[in-house]
Design an enzyme around this catalytic site. Sequence first.
Site, PDB file in Angstrom:
ATOM      1  N   PHE A 126       1.064  -1.063  -0.091  1.00 22.31           N
ATOM      2  CA  PHE A 126       0.236  -0.016  -0.064  1.00 22.31           C
ATOM      3  C   PHE A 126       1.160   1.311   0.105  1.00 22.31           C
ATOM      4  CE2 PHE A 126      -2.935   3.232   1.967  1.00 22.31           C
ATOM      5  CZ  PHE A 126      -3.993   2.997   0.976  1.00 22.31           C
ATOM      6  N   ASP A 197       1.487  -4.641   8.592  1.00 21.41           N
ATOM      7  CA  ASP A 197       0.112  -3.690   8.425  1.00 21.41           C
ATOM      8  C   ASP A 197      -0.986  -4.700   8.361  1.00 21.41           C
ATOM      9  OD1 ASP A 197      -1.961  -2.251   7.258  1.00 21.41           O
ATOM     10  OD2 ASP A 197      -0.550  -1.050   6.010  1.00 21.41           O
ATOM     11  N   TYR A 222     -11.120   2.021  10.559  1.00 21.77           N
ATOM     12  CA  TYR A 222     -12.192   2.375   9.741  1.00 21.77           C
ATOM     13  C   TYR A 222     -12.768   1.237   8.876  1.00 21.77           C
ATOM     14  CZ  TYR A 222      -8.360   4.087   6.912  1.00 21.77           C
ATOM     15  OH  TYR A 222      -7.352   4.284   6.184  1.00 21.77           O
ATOM     16  N   LYS A 223     -11.928   0.105   8.742  1.00 17.87           N
ATOM     17  CA  LYS A 223     -12.508  -0.845   7.884  1.00 17.87           C
ATOM     18  C   LYS A 223     -13.369  -1.909   8.502  1.00 17.87           C
ATOM     19  CE  LYS A 223      -8.157  -0.480   5.257  1.00 17.87           C
ATOM     20  NZ  LYS A 223      -8.683   0.677   4.258  1.00 17.87           N
ATOM     21  N   ARG A 370     -12.674  -4.127  -6.644  1.00 19.64           N
ATOM     22  CA  ARG A 370     -12.506  -4.958  -5.458  1.00 19.64           C
ATOM     23  C   ARG A 370     -13.782  -4.834  -4.859  1.00 19.64           C
ATOM     24  NH1 ARG A 370      -8.650  -2.340  -0.950  1.00 19.64           N
ATOM     25  NH2 ARG A 370     -10.232  -1.099  -0.601  1.00 19.64           N
TER      26      ARG A 370
END
Length: 411
Positions: A126, A197, A222-223, A370
């Site tokens: 990422f 991560d 927040y996921k 995705r």
Amino acid sequence: MTSLADRIAELDANDPLREFRDEFQLRDGLIYLDGNSLGAVPKATAAAMQDAVTEQWGEGLITSWLGADWVNSPRRIGDKIAGLIGAKPGEVIAANSTSVNIFKALGAALSLQKGRTVILTEEGNFPTDHYMMQGLECLSGGTVQSLALPAETVLDRLDEDVAVLLLTQVHYKSGVMRDMAAINAAAHTHGVLVIWDLSHSTGAVEVDLDGSKADFAIGCGYKFLNGGPGAPAYIYVAERHQHADAVLAGWFGHARPFAFEERYEAASGIERFLCGTPPILGMVALEEGVDLIAKADMRAVRAKSVALAQLLIELMKPLCEEFGFTLASPEDRAVAGSHVSYAHEQAYAITQALKEHDVIGDFRAPDVVRLGLTPLYLRYADIADAVARMREVCETRSWDRPEFRERASVT
């Protein structure tokens, strides 16, 4: 022979997590396949935020730092997250953003690795992981070397000059899931520390940081933790490494923050990895999300994630043949996280057209659709309906409209 509709109805009826859907605010008809980017809001969050604003802040004002226990929220929430990722109380603290915590973890790890100068990751990680590494290289004047290598060869580079290996457990684009224990063991053989991560792992797959002998880890709130847009993140530091330097030496990480001493002295435990004043409203929302996922059995969450993905891949196979989609995630879900990606030359336009059909997924450059699978609120019927709507978009070529081709600032 059992029909698809009967099979899906049976799966939903026997889903041990089915009651969790009612805990979230989701409007009828919407199929939300982007919870791996921004989780849905728990219904309890609005009331908690209202209380925090009108009572704790509005009435309690500054006394709520103690009266509502604001001051201990980073540690309290961190300990709750620790239970989701195989860590002990006192090894996780909720703080800052993912990017800031990556910087803190890199700096702390480097402080333990005197004489080693390479920080290593894989190509395609990422972007913020790369950027934090590059920032440290710049800050060091080139003393620290940031290096990214192809995923298939990155472990071959482990040697005595590598200080830190930074990897994502579940890849943000492909969903490939790395073997944490095996990589930790390989790195430690060379004296290399590992930072994980976990942004696409926590709350979606089973994680065992202590059992795998992890060194450091970070992740967002927040996921799959459903903490809200820009929710505070978290950092894990194994107890054995908590004497590392706190490179961002903020006042909340001081041993005695309210002594207001001008010389920094780091707190003795995980609190030294705090920095500035905690964002309390964000913490309130995050804690509601963490409390909700903590009620679920992570084995059941993972099992449903795998089953949802298998159903999606099965139903998408005819569309791959007819409309040119290519599976860009592992078909073997034992080595994949909780999203499924498809490559298509019109991926962006298709993703936008799906929104008009009440299916929200997301696009990742250059050509990936995705589809996130959030087991607490997705039903098996949602997967079948999403694929049916995808077929309609492709058959009618509704994606081929100018407004769906024009790239927005957020994709």
